[in-house]
Design a protein around this motif. Structure first.
Motif: not given
Length: 287
Positions: A162-185
């Motif tokens: 769903a994320t891949s599909t929506l990104m293609n639909e919106i057609d962003f100029d640029h994206a900052f892409l990250f893997k989830y990592s746990r953050r305390e607090a």
């Protein structure tokens, strides 16, 4: 402050350290006037939810207009707005004030409504789509970038698709892409990880490849066109060349036609080539 000496950044701090409070608009505008008097040509309003600004009488749209009206200021930018706080007032200011740049960084985070709800983002994908359509309808040549996280706890293959599909639909100029990592607090600290590091990496790699193609296509559309470039410094790889940003916040490296160009000057550049990250061109000499 940014890395050169003709740009100035002002902060609107959210309620991470307590409830959010907004400086009076006149205080901020006075600082912008002083920045302009000191030779700055671009100001950036910065905050986690910068567009939720309200000092009791002036909202964020009015603040944008106030900053744009300061003599000597050529460009006003802001980051990062929250999609749930993007008002008609702010959109109108972007559309009507030429000094407010046609660029917005609009964090999406996920294309799955279920994951957005788990993240407590405060909007749905449908509301995000509607906002993007409204922005593009109102603001000419708008560039949109975003943030995406893959592998949030509970993210399934369907959520990722769903994320891949929506990104293609919106057609962003640029994206900052990250893997989830746990953050305390954080609220997600106690959530059980459900996506392996290997799968996170695979999902991230796929989104990067897809976004590279979109970014290259958007940038290619600038080839052959003139861009007004605000000089930020020397190009990193081409000796004697300069680098700066166009109004859509795209990096432009160019060959100057005149000696002595300085940081903070705005020059016309004809774009001759483009990649997914950079536009290349040459300064148009004065007639």
């Amino acid at each position: 402050m940014r890395g050169c000496d003709r740009f100035c950044t002002f902060c609107v701090v959210p309620y991470v350290r307590g409830r959010e409070r907004s400086l009076p608009a006149e205080v901020i505008t006075t600082e912008v006037r002083q920045a302009a008097a000191d030779g700055y040509r671009e100001v950036v309003l910065l905050g986690q939810t910068v567009n939720s600004y309200h000092d009791g009488s002036s909202d964020f749209g009015e603040l944008l207009r106030n900053c744009a009206a300061v003599e000597g200021i050529e460009r006003v930018r802001f980051t990062s707005p929250h999609p749930a706080d993007m008002t008609e007032s702010a959109i109108a200011a972007m559309a009507e004030c030429p000094e407010v740049c046609p660029y917005i960084h609009l964090p999406l985070q996920s294309g799955s409504d279920r994951i957005l709800a788990d993240m407590e983002r405060g909007y749905t994908t449908g509301q995000y789509r509607t906002l993007v359509a409204k922005l593009r309808s109102a603001i000419d040549e708008l560039a949109i970038s975003t943030d995406i996280i893959v592998g949030y706890p509970g993210e399934t293959e369907n959520d990722f698709e769903a994320t891949s599909t929506l990104m293609n639909e919106i057609d962003f100029d640029h994206a900052f892409l990250f893997k989830y990592s746990r953050r305390e607090a954080t609220k997600a600290w106690n959530l059980e990880e459900t996506v392996s590091e290997e799968e996170k990496g695979a999902r991230l790699t796929r989104l990067i490849e897809e976004q590279e193609r979109r970014s290259a296509a958007w940038n290619q559309a600038f080839v052959g066109r003139k861009a007004e470039v605000l000089v930020e410094g020397n190009a990193k790889r081409q000796t004697g060349w300069l680098a700066g940003k166009n109004p859509q916040f795209k990096t432009v490296v160019f060959e100057p036609a005149r000696p002595g160009l300085r940081v903070g000057e705005t020059v016309p550049v004809i774009i001759e080539a483009a990649g997914p990250h950079t536009l290349r061109g040459r300064e148009l000499a004065s007639v």
